[in-house]
Design a protein around this motif. Structure first.
Motif, PDB file in Angstrom:
ATOM      1  N   ILE A  31       0.869  -1.442  -0.081  1.00 54.81           N
ATOM      2  CA  ILE A  31       0.142   0.015  -0.330  1.00 54.81           C
ATOM      3  C   ILE A  31       0.711   1.079   0.059  1.00 54.81           C
ATOM      4  CG2 ILE A  31      -1.866   1.497   0.910  1.00 54.81           C
ATOM      5  CD1 ILE A  31      -2.932  -1.229   0.197  1.00 54.81           C
ATOM      6  N   LEU A  32       0.432   2.260  -0.944  1.00 54.80           N
ATOM      7  CA  LEU A  32       1.462   3.533  -0.552  1.00 54.80           C
ATOM      8  C   LEU A  32       0.731   4.871  -0.870  1.00 54.80           C
ATOM      9  CD1 LEU A  32       4.112   4.913  -1.873  1.00 54.80           C
ATOM     10  CD2 LEU A  32       2.978   4.544  -3.989  1.00 54.80           C
ATOM     11  N   TRP A  33       0.635   5.152   0.266  1.00 53.84           N
ATOM     12  CA  TRP A  33       0.365   6.404   0.240  1.00 53.84           C
ATOM     13  C   TRP A  33       1.031   8.534  -0.320  1.00 53.84           C
ATOM     14  CZ3 TRP A  33      -0.065   3.406   4.179  1.00 53.84           C
ATOM     15  CH2 TRP A  33      -1.270   1.801   4.141  1.00 53.84           C
ATOM     16  N   ILE A  34      -0.094   8.926  -0.996  1.00 54.46           N
ATOM     17  CA  ILE A  34       0.948  10.383  -1.449  1.00 54.46           C
ATOM     18  C   ILE A  34      -0.021  11.574  -0.648  1.00 54.46           C
ATOM     19  CG2 ILE A  34       2.531  11.480  -2.699  1.00 54.46           C
ATOM     20  CD1 ILE A  34       2.615   9.400  -3.965  1.00 54.46           C
ATOM     21  N   GLU A  35       0.334  11.827   0.241  1.00 55.40           N
ATOM     22  CA  GLU A  35      -0.411  13.136   1.158  1.00 55.40           C
ATOM     23  C   GLU A  35      -0.283  14.403   0.963  1.00 55.40           C
ATOM     24  OE1 GLU A  35      -1.928  11.686   4.923  1.00 55.40           O
ATOM     25  OE2 GLU A  35       0.120  10.370   4.828  1.00 55.40           O
ATOM     26  N   PHE A  36      -0.701  15.196   0.361  1.00 58.56           N
ATOM     27  CA  PHE A  36      -0.069  16.661   0.015  1.00 58.56           C
ATOM     28  C   PHE A  36      -0.914  17.480   1.196  1.00 58.56           C
ATOM     29  CE2 PHE A  36      -1.048  14.197  -3.274  1.00 58.56           C
ATOM     30  CZ  PHE A  36       0.388  14.111  -3.540  1.00 58.56           C
ATOM     31  N   ASP A  37      -1.594  17.263   1.142  1.00 57.80           N
ATOM     32  CA  ASP A  37      -2.509  18.747   2.350  1.00 57.80           C
ATOM     33  C   ASP A  37      -1.550  18.194   4.016  1.00 57.80           C
ATOM     34  OD1 ASP A  37      -3.649  20.414   0.917  1.00 57.80           O
ATOM     35  OD2 ASP A  37      -4.724  18.318   0.560  1.00 57.80           O
ATOM     36  N   ARG A  38      -1.036  17.519   4.413  1.00 60.66           N
ATOM     37  CA  ARG A  38      -0.443  17.173   5.757  1.00 60.66           C
ATOM     38  C   ARG A  38       0.892  17.849   5.593  1.00 60.66           C
ATOM     39  NH1 ARG A  38       0.888  11.307   7.133  1.00 60.66           N
ATOM     40  NH2 ARG A  38       2.979  11.790   7.776  1.00 60.66           N
ATOM     41  N   ALA A  39       1.770  17.705   4.079  1.00 59.99           N
ATOM     42  CA  ALA A  39       2.757  18.425   4.506  1.00 59.99           C
ATOM     43  C   ALA A  39       2.447  19.851   4.444  1.00 59.99           C
ATOM     44  CB  ALA A  39       3.689  17.659   3.339  1.00 59.99           C
ATOM     45  N   LEU A  40       1.779  20.223   3.676  1.00 56.21           N
ATOM     46  CA  LEU A  40       1.721  21.786   3.122  1.00 56.21           C
ATOM     47  C   LEU A  40       0.743  21.920   4.655  1.00 56.21           C
ATOM     48  CD1 LEU A  40       0.153  21.980  -0.397  1.00 56.21           C
ATOM     49  CD2 LEU A  40       2.428  22.639   0.404  1.00 56.21           C
ATOM     50  N   TYR A  41       0.023  21.834   5.359  1.00 57.95           N
ATOM     51  CA  TYR A  41      -0.318  22.945   6.791  1.00 57.95           C
ATOM     52  C   TYR A  41      -0.940  21.608   7.256  1.00 57.95           C
ATOM     53  CZ  TYR A  41      -2.859  24.318   1.754  1.00 57.95           C
ATOM     54  OH  TYR A  41      -3.236  24.745   0.862  1.00 57.95           O
ATOM     55  N   GLY A  42       0.145  21.009   7.868  1.00 57.22           N
ATOM     56  CA  GLY A  42       0.161  19.499   8.903  1.00 57.22           C
ATOM     57  C   GLY A  42      -1.360  19.700   9.469  1.00 57.22           C
ATOM     58  N   ASP A  43      -1.438  18.457  10.440  1.00 53.48           N
ATOM     59  CA  ASP A  43      -3.130  18.359  10.246  1.00 53.48           C
ATOM     60  C   ASP A  43      -3.743  19.301  11.225  1.00 53.48           C
ATOM     61  OD1 ASP A  43      -2.543  16.014   9.795  1.00 53.48           O
ATOM     62  OD2 ASP A  43      -1.216  14.980  12.335  1.00 53.48           O
ATOM     63  N   HIS A  44      -4.479  19.336   9.933  1.00 46.69           N
ATOM     64  CA  HIS A  44      -5.490  21.195   9.959  1.00 46.69           C
ATOM     65  C   HIS A  44      -6.792  20.943  10.529  1.00 46.69           C
ATOM     66  CE1 HIS A  44      -5.418  19.223   5.764  1.00 46.69           C
ATOM     67  NE2 HIS A  44      -6.439  20.217   5.793  1.00 46.69           N
ATOM     68  N   ASP A  45      -7.594  20.228  10.256  1.00 45.23           N
ATOM     69  CA  ASP A  45      -9.086  19.699  11.023  1.00 45.23           C
ATOM     70  C   ASP A  45      -9.582  18.007  10.911  1.00 45.23           C
ATOM     71  OD1 ASP A  45     -10.008  18.242   8.101  1.00 45.23           O
ATOM     72  OD2 ASP A  45     -10.686  20.558   7.320  1.00 45.23           O
ATOM     73  N   GLU A  46     -10.849  18.415  11.453  1.00 44.95           N
ATOM     74  CA  GLU A  46     -11.094  16.406  12.034  1.00 44.95           C
ATOM     75  C   GLU A  46     -10.921  15.560  10.008  1.00 44.95           C
ATOM     76  OE1 GLU A  46     -14.437  18.650   9.754  1.00 44.95           O
ATOM     77  OE2 GLU A  46     -13.059  19.219  11.486  1.00 44.95           O
ATOM     78  N   LYS A  47     -10.742  16.236   9.274  1.00 48.98           N
ATOM     79  CA  LYS A  47     -10.514  14.990   7.666  1.00 48.98           C
ATOM     80  C   LYS A  47      -9.200  14.871   7.058  1.00 48.98           C
ATOM     81  CE  LYS A  47     -15.613  15.426   7.637  1.00 48.98           C
ATOM     82  NZ  LYS A  47     -16.299  14.836   5.722  1.00 48.98           N
TER      83      LYS A  47
END
Length: 181
Positions: free
Chosen positions: A62-78
């Motif tokens: 399984i490979l995940w590529i996350e963008f907003d976590r890197a840009l904004y951090g954990d910014h809300d519940e979703k």
């Protein structure tokens, strides 16, 4: 009432076969998770090589590529925007997924134009039986090339990311046939 395989037209069953394989083997656990920060440029330039590398080590990855976590951090519940890939033991079959709005925080939701662009690129719309995310199943080398191209265009044209933007890349092996707790 939930549909069963017998309730589906033959063509629809073939379309869902890789998803059925994800859950076809009783118990399962996950191996160690590996995570690193990369740039969108690294993903776009290297995605074909990454897919080829996983095919050299047949297994369930399984490979995940996350963008907003890197840009904004954990910014809300979703979650923020992501693409993810499940690789199968045959070293060819891959399911690619692109986050659906129901899993995205307000800042990251895709507008109608972006959703239309996903469909135009070849992503299949999310549904409750097949997958909750936009998805594409690659079971041939040509389809894998298409998935790589779709992924790059999704990041740059649909998500509007810059090549210098950071992303979090994480991969993990799913170990089948083990005793899952």
């Amino acid at each position: 009432m939930e549909k069963t395989d017998q309730d589906r037209p033959a063509g629809e069953l073939a379309c869902t076969s890789l998803y059925h394989l994800l859950d076809a083997h009783g118990g399962q656990t996950f191996g160690p998770s590996h995570e690193r920060i990369a740039t969108v440029d690294e993903v776009v330039r290297g995605h074909a090589n990454v897919l080829a590398e996983f095919s050299r080590y047949p297994g369930r990855w399984i490979l995940w590529i996350e963008f907003d976590r890197a840009l904004y951090g954990d910014h809300d519940e979703k979650s923020g925007r992501y693409v993810q890939f499940a690789f199968f033991e045959d070293a060819v079959s891959v399911i690619g997924e692109c986050a659906d709005n129901r899993f995205l925080g307000e800042r990251c939701k895709l507008d109608e134009g972006q959703l239309d662009a996903l469909a135009a690129l070849g992503w299949k719309e999310a549904d409750d039986f097949h997958t909750p995310n936009w998805h594409f199943e690659a079971t041939t080398g040509d389809a894998l090339v298409t998935l790589v191209q779709m992924t790059g265009k999704t990041l740059l044209e649909v998500f509007g990311l810059d090549l210098r933007d950071p992303c979090v890349i994480r991969f993990q092996e799913r170990i089948l046939g083990s005793d899952a707790a």
